[in-house]
Design an enzyme around this catalytic site. Sequence first.
Site, PDB file in Angstrom:
ATOM      1  N   SER A  82      22.861 -47.376  18.183  1.00  0.00           N
ATOM      2  CA  SER A  82      24.079 -48.082  17.791  1.00  0.00           C
ATOM      3  C   SER A  82      24.735 -48.715  19.019  1.00  0.00           C
ATOM      4  O   SER A  82      24.114 -49.501  19.727  1.00  0.00           O
ATOM      5  CB  SER A  82      25.018 -47.112  17.056  1.00  0.00           C
ATOM      6  N   GLU A 109      18.012 -53.183  14.212  1.00  0.00           N
ATOM      7  CA  GLU A 109      18.585 -52.436  13.099  1.00  0.00           C
ATOM      8  C   GLU A 109      20.073 -52.756  13.061  1.00  0.00           C
ATOM      9  O   GLU A 109      20.631 -53.277  14.024  1.00  0.00           O
ATOM     10  CB  GLU A 109      18.358 -50.932  13.260  1.00  0.00           C
ATOM     11  N   HIS A 116      20.757 -46.612  11.457  1.00  0.00           N
ATOM     12  CA  HIS A 116      21.847 -45.881  10.799  1.00  0.00           C
ATOM     13  C   HIS A 116      21.388 -45.332   9.454  1.00  0.00           C
ATOM     14  O   HIS A 116      21.931 -45.634   8.385  1.00  0.00           O
ATOM     15  CB  HIS A 116      23.055 -46.802  10.611  1.00  0.00           C
TER      16      HIS A 116
END
Length: 302
Positions: free
Chosen positions: A109, A203, A273
């Site tokens: 992230s 992602e 995630h």
Amino acid sequence: MYQPTALEKGDKIGIISPAGKIEPEKVGIAVTMLERLGLKVVLGKHVFDEYHQFAGRDLNRLKDFQQMLDDPDIKAILCARGGYGCIRILEHLDFDLFLRKPKWIIGYSDITVFHSYLNNILDVESLHSVMPINFIEDETGKSVESLFGAMMGKFEDYKIQPHELNRLGIAEGELIGGNLSILYSLRGTNMDFETHGKILFIEDVGEELYHLDRMMHNLRMGGKLSELQGLVVGGFSSMKEGDPKYGKSAYEIINEAVESYSYAVVYSFPAGHINDNWTIPLGRYVKISVDEKEVKFIWDKR
């Protein structure tokens, strides 16, 4: 690429919060699991601090990270969570001692900020993996298992089921990337990633689908997609349709952006995630074989 030294049982691993704040109980679960695996956990002094959405003020988050970078007894640095905040401290970190003996920096992230700097500027490998905020969500145990193996220098070759949008072929090259929104935010900076001859992993979570389309067109028009050896697409979870609806799924948007290129493309890789968040050694050479029956990831075992 410099590969950090593999850990051994009994080694110390530091946990810090360089971005968003985190609940102590989630870190506690991770500490218990890591200690059961034979590691000694050292918590940053400010790991549980709170300042608005951040895990404390910038200076304190910076101090924790710098202390872990400089301490020779800390063999790996695990970020407690993402959120937002890494970009606010990166330029103030001193990596001089770290570069004398690189150690694993771990997370995903917002931690993509560090991955990009390590892989593209310092030429050091890093681990894109599960973090303490979601150790408890690892229902199969695969995420934590793959992280522990990677830290110990054991890089498992992966096999996954094919996806209907996959483009068949073989891709070989250095794997880079991370969270797409973070990579997009670094465009035009000295951390802008280089894609020539590399395999890109992306992602994301919670983005408007039209904004995903905007980001993919930015990469395409900026020449980032044309120079790739391959593309790996992880989880794109909780994406927002918008009103009116955009009309295409996340994977369809990505597929459209790369349709004019011939390299292999893998969809639905278990990272991001999502509950299954397998560890990826960013900066490492990998061979990816994509056919109708399965997809294989074979890591360089140097």
